[in-house]
Design a protein around this motif. Structure first.
Motif, mmCIF file in Angstrom:
data_model
loop_
_atom_site.group_PDB
_atom_site.id
_atom_site.type_symbol
_atom_site.label_atom_id
_atom_site.label_comp_id
_atom_site.label_asym_id
_atom_site.label_seq_id
_atom_site.Cartn_x
_atom_site.Cartn_y
_atom_site.Cartn_z
ATOM 1 N N GLN A 1 -122.117 88.461 61.326
ATOM 2 C CA GLN A 1 -121.534 87.296 62.027
ATOM 3 C C GLN A 1 -120.019 87.268 62.151
ATOM 4 O O GLN A 1 -119.303 86.232 62.227
ATOM 5 C CB GLN A 1 -122.029 85.902 61.492
ATOM 6 C CG GLN A 1 -123.389 85.867 61.324
ATOM 7 C CD GLN A 1 -124.010 85.811 62.876
ATOM 8 O OE1 GLN A 1 -123.622 85.123 63.681
ATOM 9 N NE2 GLN A 1 -125.132 86.380 62.891
ATOM 10 N N ALA A 2 -119.531 88.407 61.658
ATOM 11 C CA ALA A 2 -118.035 88.547 61.594
ATOM 12 C C ALA A 2 -117.433 88.285 62.848
ATOM 13 O O ALA A 2 -116.143 87.835 62.969
ATOM 14 C CB ALA A 2 -117.703 90.037 61.017
ATOM 15 N N HIS A 3 -118.041 88.351 63.936
ATOM 16 C CA HIS A 3 -117.240 88.033 65.147
ATOM 17 C C HIS A 3 -116.963 86.591 65.490
ATOM 18 O O HIS A 3 -116.253 86.366 66.588
ATOM 19 C CB HIS A 3 -118.201 88.563 66.301
ATOM 20 C CG HIS A 3 -119.499 87.986 66.432
ATOM 21 N ND1 HIS A 3 -120.756 88.402 65.787
ATOM 22 C CD2 HIS A 3 -120.112 86.990 67.123
ATOM 23 C CE1 HIS A 3 -121.744 87.822 65.757
ATOM 24 N NE2 HIS A 3 -121.239 86.831 66.679
ATOM 25 N N VAL A 4 -117.443 85.773 64.678
ATOM 26 C CA VAL A 4 -117.168 84.384 64.685
ATOM 27 C C VAL A 4 -115.625 84.172 64.460
ATOM 28 O O VAL A 4 -114.999 83.127 64.760
ATOM 29 C CB VAL A 4 -118.034 83.622 63.927
ATOM 30 C CG1 VAL A 4 -119.213 83.661 64.147
ATOM 31 C CG2 VAL A 4 -117.769 83.678 62.429
ATOM 32 N N GLN A 5 -115.136 84.989 63.857
ATOM 33 C CA GLN A 5 -113.501 84.948 63.516
ATOM 34 C C GLN A 5 -112.653 85.508 64.821
ATOM 35 O O GLN A 5 -113.170 86.799 65.159
ATOM 36 C CB GLN A 5 -113.273 86.088 62.183
ATOM 37 C CG GLN A 5 -113.889 85.558 60.849
ATOM 38 C CD GLN A 5 -113.269 84.526 60.298
ATOM 39 O OE1 GLN A 5 -112.611 83.501 60.710
ATOM 40 N NE2 GLN A 5 -113.051 84.845 58.871
ATOM 41 N N ARG A 6 -111.817 84.754 65.158
ATOM 42 C CA ARG A 6 -111.059 85.219 66.279
ATOM 43 C C ARG A 6 -109.412 85.513 65.908
ATOM 44 O O ARG A 6 -108.886 84.889 65.360
ATOM 45 C CB ARG A 6 -111.100 84.376 67.454
ATOM 46 C CG ARG A 6 -110.387 84.660 68.737
ATOM 47 C CD ARG A 6 -110.653 83.670 69.838
ATOM 48 N NE ARG A 6 -109.771 84.013 70.976
ATOM 49 C CZ ARG A 6 -110.036 84.956 71.637
ATOM 50 N NH1 ARG A 6 -111.252 85.562 71.829
ATOM 51 N NH2 ARG A 6 -109.534 85.226 72.828
ATOM 52 N N ALA B 1 -102.379 95.728 61.757
ATOM 53 C CA ALA B 1 -103.912 95.703 61.565
ATOM 54 C C ALA B 1 -104.646 96.929 61.420
ATOM 55 O O ALA B 1 -104.278 97.984 61.758
ATOM 56 C CB ALA B 1 -104.294 94.720 62.380
ATOM 57 N N ILE B 2 -105.853 96.686 60.944
ATOM 58 C CA ILE B 2 -106.689 97.875 60.834
ATOM 59 C C ILE B 2 -108.032 97.437 61.335
ATOM 60 O O ILE B 2 -108.346 96.132 60.761
ATOM 61 C CB ILE B 2 -106.770 98.347 59.386
ATOM 62 C CG1 ILE B 2 -107.732 99.573 59.622
ATOM 63 C CG2 ILE B 2 -107.227 97.447 58.435
ATOM 64 C CD1 ILE B 2 -107.610 100.627 58.443
ATOM 65 N N VAL B 3 -108.633 97.938 62.081
ATOM 66 C CA VAL B 3 -110.188 97.363 62.424
ATOM 67 C C VAL B 3 -111.118 98.388 61.758
ATOM 68 O O VAL B 3 -111.337 99.781 62.118
ATOM 69 C CB VAL B 3 -110.627 97.591 64.006
ATOM 70 C CG1 VAL B 3 -111.990 97.494 64.401
ATOM 71 C CG2 VAL B 3 -109.572 96.434 64.695
ATOM 72 N N ALA B 4 -111.471 97.977 60.673
ATOM 73 C CA ALA B 4 -112.436 98.940 59.522
ATOM 74 C C ALA B 4 -113.888 98.604 59.989
ATOM 75 O O ALA B 4 -114.324 97.674 60.794
ATOM 76 C CB ALA B 4 -112.004 98.633 58.411
ATOM 77 N N PRO B 5 -114.772 99.441 59.278
ATOM 78 C CA PRO B 5 -116.355 99.090 59.885
ATOM 79 C C PRO B 5 -116.472 97.853 59.256
ATOM 80 O O PRO B 5 -116.116 97.001 58.361
ATOM 81 C CB PRO B 5 -117.010 100.001 58.519
ATOM 82 C CG PRO B 5 -116.029 101.309 58.379
ATOM 83 C CD PRO B 5 -114.615 100.605 58.496
ATOM 84 N N ASP B 6 -117.333 97.215 60.322
ATOM 85 C CA ASP B 6 -117.696 95.512 60.302
ATOM 86 C C ASP B 6 -118.779 95.533 61.166
ATOM 87 O O ASP B 6 -119.600 96.548 61.689
ATOM 88 C CB ASP B 6 -116.467 95.032 60.806
ATOM 89 C CG ASP B 6 -116.378 93.537 60.157
ATOM 90 O OD1 ASP B 6 -117.335 92.949 59.827
ATOM 91 O OD2 ASP B 6 -115.331 92.879 60.464
ATOM 92 N N GLY B 7 -119.374 94.178 61.653
ATOM 93 C CA GLY B 7 -120.379 94.128 62.546
ATOM 94 C C GLY B 7 -119.770 94.541 63.833
ATOM 95 O O GLY B 7 -118.544 94.583 64.115
ATOM 96 N N ARG B 8 -120.853 95.100 64.625
ATOM 97 C CA ARG B 8 -120.378 95.646 65.688
ATOM 98 C C ARG B 8 -119.805 94.849 66.882
ATOM 99 O O ARG B 8 -118.768 95.217 67.458
ATOM 100 C CB ARG B 8 -121.807 96.199 66.490
ATOM 101 C CG ARG B 8 -121.438 97.164 67.837
ATOM 102 C CD ARG B 8 -122.906 97.566 68.471
ATOM 103 N NE ARG B 8 -122.680 98.707 69.425
ATOM 104 C CZ ARG B 8 -122.282 98.056 70.868
ATOM 105 N NH1 ARG B 8 -122.140 97.084 71.119
ATOM 106 N NH2 ARG B 8 -122.090 99.285 71.744
ATOM 107 N N ASP B 9 -120.108 93.907 66.986
ATOM 108 C CA ASP B 9 -119.589 92.842 68.095
ATOM 109 C C ASP B 9 -118.095 92.577 67.390
ATOM 110 O O ASP B 9 -117.137 92.304 68.360
ATOM 111 C CB ASP B 9 -120.380 91.477 68.153
ATOM 112 C CG ASP B 9 -121.532 91.546 68.798
ATOM 113 O OD1 ASP B 9 -121.745 92.728 69.519
ATOM 114 O OD2 ASP B 9 -122.360 90.854 68.745
ATOM 115 N N ALA B 10 -118.067 92.260 66.150
ATOM 116 C CA ALA B 10 -116.771 92.099 65.572
ATOM 117 C C ALA B 10 -115.698 93.132 65.719
ATOM 118 O O ALA B 10 -114.662 92.866 66.089
ATOM 119 C CB ALA B 10 -116.657 91.732 63.935
ATOM 120 N N MET B 11 -116.056 94.418 65.423
ATOM 121 C CA MET B 11 -115.183 95.510 65.824
ATOM 122 C C MET B 11 -114.846 95.505 67.347
ATOM 123 O O MET B 11 -113.579 95.750 67.590
ATOM 124 C CB MET B 11 -115.986 96.902 65.458
ATOM 125 C CG MET B 11 -116.208 97.106 63.919
ATOM 126 S SD MET B 11 -117.074 98.510 63.381
ATOM 127 C CE MET B 11 -115.519 99.610 63.808
#
Length: 301
Positions: A123-128, A138-148
């Motif tokens: 559910q990490a994509h709920v963060q905008r 910033a860094i986009v590290a391993p997370d939920g697919r939609d969040a990345m």
């Protein structure tokens, strides 16, 4: 300068197998694989890529801001973040899920088998991400697919330079996905295995991928150091000999904390990677991803 770290917060259950996986797994029998490993030691640790990277960067004197999700069992992790002085401004609790959990077995050659339950991470994509004058990197590290996917798009839209670090999340994406990530990022960081997968799925070598708008592509090689690709040219940065080989869990994240510190200080990429290599060597000598201590004076900071 604040550094936004988008990725997972997780609980790690870490065990050690006092043998070699290669001696227990028969290559010609993998179609009926049924293997049990006796693991006489077990530890529970705070982990997740975002937590581990932030822990490293904070000790170096950086200002990390974690963007991640915890589950209904996450109060203990919040206490941990408070204890080490990490901001919880962008950490959200998802009451319908458990916090992400990693179960890791390490053999005597430091090979690892990991089972991962994503839980609240999904559910990490709920963060905008919105433009914020504090956040310059910033860094986009391993997370939920939609969040990345969404966080990479939002960082690009906000004009915030970022490192794309797909890690173990790379298999979730096809070639078109990965090409889009690379086009949005300012830097890309992968290990050698991930680098081969990235090249295979995009149809371009790391050298070719680096011949672009990217300011650099980093390929880590474990104890051998790493390769830095800039506009098709490779510079090898030697590894640093560790005092002991205790636990590789979190070494890549410690490396990325050093990388982000150097980039946030305006260092050139090779200098930043040299510091990152030192951090990986420090971390591997300590059990757990967040139990080592950094001495800024010894590191020359």
């Amino acid at each position: 300068m604040s550094v936004l770290i988008c990725g997972s917060l997780a609980f790690d259950t870490i065990t050690n197998f006092p043998g070699r996986f290669a001696q227990q797994i028969l290559p010609d029998q993998v179609h009926i694989l049924n293997v049990a490993f006796l693991v006489p030691t077990l530890r529970k640790e705070f982990g997740g890529c975002a937590g581990n990277i932030a822990y490293s960067l904070k000790q170096l004197g950086g200002d990390p801001l974690i963007m991640a999700t915890l589950g209904k069992d996450g109060a203990i992790y919040r206490n941990r973040l408070e204890h080490v002085g990490l901001s919880q401004e962008f950490v959200r609790t998802i009451e319908s899920d458990y916090t992400a959990q990693a179960m890791i077995i390490t053999d005597q050659d430091n090979n690892q088998i990991t089972a991962f339950h994503p839980g609240a991470m999904q559910q990490a994509h709920v963060q905008r991400i919105e433009a914020d004058p504090r956040i310059k990197l910033a860094i986009v590290a391993p997370d939920g697919r939609d969040a990345m996917i969404q966080h990479a798009e939002q960082l690009q839209a906000a004009g915030i330079p970022f490192v794309f670090d797909p890690g173990q999340g790379l298999p979730m994406f096809d070639g078109d996905d990965l090409k889009r990530f690379v086009s949005q990022a300012t830097w890309v960081a992968v290990n050698d295995y991930e680098g081969k997968m990235l090249a295979e799925r995009t149809g371009q070598s790391l050298a070719e991928l680096s011949k672009s708008h990217l300011q650099g592509l980093i390929e880590t090689l474990g104890g051998e150091g790493c390769n830095v690709w800039i506009q098709g040219e490779k510079t090898h940065v030697p590894g640093v000999k560790a005092e002991a080989l205790v636990d590789p869990t979190g070494c890549g994240d410690a490396f990325r904390g050093g990388l982000l510190y150097g980039l946030s200080q305006g260092w050139d990429l090779v200098k930043a990677v040299a510091l990152a290599n030192r951090l990986g060597a420090i971390k591997i000598a300590v059990a757990g991803p967040q139990n080592y201590t950094l001495d800024r004076a010894e590191l020359g900071l």
